[in-house]
Design a protein around this motif. Structure first.
Motif, PDB file in Angstrom:
ATOM      1  N   THR A 106       0.974  -1.207   0.139  1.00 53.70           N
ATOM      2  CA  THR A 106      -0.026   0.032   0.226  1.00 53.70           C
ATOM      3  C   THR A 106       0.829   1.185   0.056  1.00 53.70           C
ATOM      4  O   THR A 106       2.200   1.112   0.332  1.00 53.70           O
TER       5      THR A 106
ATOM      6  N   GLN B 197       2.648   1.767   3.594  1.00 51.25           N
ATOM      7  CA  GLN B 197       3.488   0.885   3.646  1.00 51.25           C
ATOM      8  C   GLN B 197       4.769   1.139   2.893  1.00 51.25           C
ATOM      9  O   GLN B 197       6.037   1.263   3.112  1.00 51.25           O
TER      10      GLN B 197
ATOM     11  N   SER C  99      -6.779  -7.328  -0.894  1.00 50.67           N
ATOM     12  CA  SER C  99      -6.880  -6.488  -0.020  1.00 50.67           C
ATOM     13  C   SER C  99      -6.275  -6.513   1.498  1.00 50.67           C
ATOM     14  O   SER C  99      -6.212  -5.712   2.347  1.00 50.67           O
TER      15      SER C  99
ATOM     16  N   LYS D  33      -2.667   2.084   7.605  1.00 51.18           N
ATOM     17  CA  LYS D  33      -1.858   1.401   6.600  1.00 51.18           C
ATOM     18  C   LYS D  33      -2.407   0.832   5.371  1.00 51.18           C
ATOM     19  O   LYS D  33      -1.973   0.398   4.288  1.00 51.18           O
ATOM     20  N   PHE D  34      -3.829   0.884   5.434  1.00 49.59           N
ATOM     21  CA  PHE D  34      -4.766   0.359   4.352  1.00 49.59           C
ATOM     22  C   PHE D  34      -5.957   1.022   3.947  1.00 49.59           C
ATOM     23  O   PHE D  34      -7.267   0.574   3.950  1.00 49.59           O
TER      24      PHE D  34
ATOM     25  N   ASP E 223      -7.326   2.436   1.533  1.00 52.03           N
ATOM     26  CA  ASP E 223      -8.289   2.403   0.215  1.00 52.03           C
ATOM     27  C   ASP E 223      -9.457   1.356   0.713  1.00 52.03           C
ATOM     28  O   ASP E 223     -10.527   1.663   0.436  1.00 52.03           O
ATOM     29  N   THR E 224      -9.049   0.514   1.201  1.00 51.59           N
ATOM     30  CA  THR E 224     -10.030  -0.699   1.864  1.00 51.59           C
ATOM     31  C   THR E 224     -11.169  -0.231   2.808  1.00 51.59           C
ATOM     32  O   THR E 224     -12.129  -0.515   3.034  1.00 51.59           O
TER      33      THR E 224
END
Length: 481
Positions: free
Chosen positions: A176, A179, A314, A428-429, A431-432
């Motif tokens: 990502t 990250q 994801s 850290k994620f 978009d999801t």
């Protein structure tokens, strides 16, 4: 405490301080204790008191001292005291445990400097490496591979340390943006990021191939921080102990763990804790669409996928189809038959995998060792993130959502508390998270400027010799001594 390789039928003993710096065994196997230390009621009672009165770092020293007898206990206590501190970890408990719903709890492993569970082992590893290198007056060049969080955790733990360089392989374009920024934004002269043209399994294969080249490894002083390094698993055993203590009131109470799993390292630490006698009921392997491990625990077939058949999901830190640490469990499952393990992982895995469904040992995977498993998809994790946030006001990352989803599948069949081990913070994620709840996750203050740093990364082909050449040239031109 002696250590042996999973592939060495002669059981040649090694000491902790030697395997700490080497990582992979010379025969390509993984190190494990020759015998697991065994816990009794007195030890568990003492550990409850230590955690309550002295805290997580003191508990870590107690646990680690069982595995390490070639470092003085006083030094171990000093090492853990430096590794596990507040506010380096944003909670004074280091690993808090909170109730989510019913018999499901969350073990918060993402309070460290890079907001990922990998910090739990890496912060200790950084201290151990620096301690041992000073004791030997040596230097080391760490070679690792990451599918997302290992890299940043390792680099933050090793940056600026005397006598240490880090070469970290990442799958190009498969992490990502957060990250990537955590890793590639570091400008420390002892940190070298490499974006490899491949998937995580390719990166891991390069690390293993380089580590298996004894001459190169010796000449370039190559060491490892991936979970092939025993010290990482040893450190992770500690939070199984602390989470059990925080969730129970007496030593006869058991808990279960649901662990988001790709490379089998995190849950392998749970297996070791259970073998030691920690009161663990079930160890639940939670996979994503890359469900090699779930398939094994359901069918007995370990069917390795190719890079082309490894899904990009994801929950990217689990996009793995060859789980390195699985060899450690199979070694125990097969009665520590090193010759057979060498055949399975040294030969058959390269040919696509193996099938233990007809092996009389296979039923023990669940009956004796307590393993269960489940699978989660993108739709499952998005729905789980949304549901947990709406009903409980708790925001979890996609990997932890996989763990919660699978824990819910097993909750009705398991009477003990199920502790889902958190993988990372949701930031850290992003978009999801946006897809799940319609808004961005909160950015912790300590990461406010992380996306602004320029990237420092080298792109290389999926070729072991190219990586070797890069390492040699980088060492030669490095200002780090």
């Amino acid at each position: 405490m002696d250590y042996i390789s999973t592939r060495d039928s002669s059981r040649t003993p090694a000491r902790f301080s030697d395997i700490l710096l080497g990582g992979l065994a010379p025969d390509g196997g993984l190190y494990l204790p020759a015998e697991y230390p065994q816990l009794d009621d007195a030890a568990l009672t003492k550990w409850r008191e230590v955690l309550a009165t002295e805290g997580y770092a003191a508990l870590a020293a107690e646990v680690i001292s069982l595995f390490v007898d070639d470092i003085p206990v006083a030094d171990i206590k000093a090492i853990t005291a430096r590794a596990y501190t507040f506010p380096k970890f944003s909670s004074e408990e280091i690993v808090p445990v909170t109730k989510l719903e019913g018999n499901i709890f969350l073990g918060h492993l993402s309070e460290g400097p890079t907001a990922a569970f990998k910090d739990m082992a890496m912060q200790l590893l950084g201290e151990l490496f620096e301690y041992e290198l000073r004791r030997r007056d040596e230097t080391i060049n760490i070679l690792g591979a990451t599918s997302g969080d290992t890299g940043s955790s390792a680099e933050y733990a090793m940056r600026g340390r005397e006598g240490i360089r880090v070469f970290m392989l990442t799958p190009a374009g498969r992490m990502t943006p957060f990250q990537q920024a955590q890793m590639f934004g570091l400008d420390d002269p002892n940190i070298f990021n490499i974006a490899l043209d491949g998937v995580f399994d390719d990166c891991q294969d390069v690390v293993k191939t380089v580590s298996a080249d004894a001459d190169f490894k010796r000449e370039q002083r190559i060491g490892a921080v991936n979970s092939i390094n025993w010290a990482r698993l040893m450190a992770q055993v500690v939070y199984y102990v602390s989470s059990w203590i925080r969730t129970t009131e007496s030593n006869d109470q058991k808990v279960s763990f649901s662990v988001p799993t790709g490379n089998f390292g995190d849950i392998c630490a749970g297996h070791i804790a259970r073998q030691m006698g920690l009161p663990i009921d079930r160890l639940i392997v939670a996979t994503n669409e890359n469900d090699v491990l779930d398939e094994f625990f359901r069918t007995g077939e370990y069917r390795v996928r190719s890079s082309a058949d490894t899904y990009e999901t994801s929950s990217p830190s689990m996009d793995i189809s060859r789980a390195s640490n699985f060899e450690r469990f199979i070694f125990d499952l097969l009665g520590r038959d090193a010759a057979r393990v060498n055949d399975l992982f040294g030969t058959q895995v390269r040919q696509g995998g193996f099938d233990l469904s007809q092996d009389p040992q296979f039923p023990q995977a669940a009956a004796e060792y307590g393993f269960a498993s489940g699978r989660s998809t993108h739709a499952d994790r998005v729905a789980t993130i949304a549901d947990v946030n709406k009903r409980h006001g708790v925001l979890i990352d996609p990997h932890t959502a996989d763990g919660v989803h699978v824990a819910r599948q097993w909750a009705a069949e398991i009477s003990t508390p199920i502790i889902v081990l958190e993988t990372a913070l949701p930031v850290k994620f992003a978009d999801t998270i946006v897809e799940a709840i319609g808004s961005e996750p909160e950015l912790p203050e300590r990461f406010a400027k992380i996306m602004d740093a320029p990237f420092k990364v080298s792109e290389l082909p999926n070729d072991t010799e190219a990586v070797k050449q890069f390492i040699v040239e980088s060492i030669a031109n490095s200002t780090v001594k």
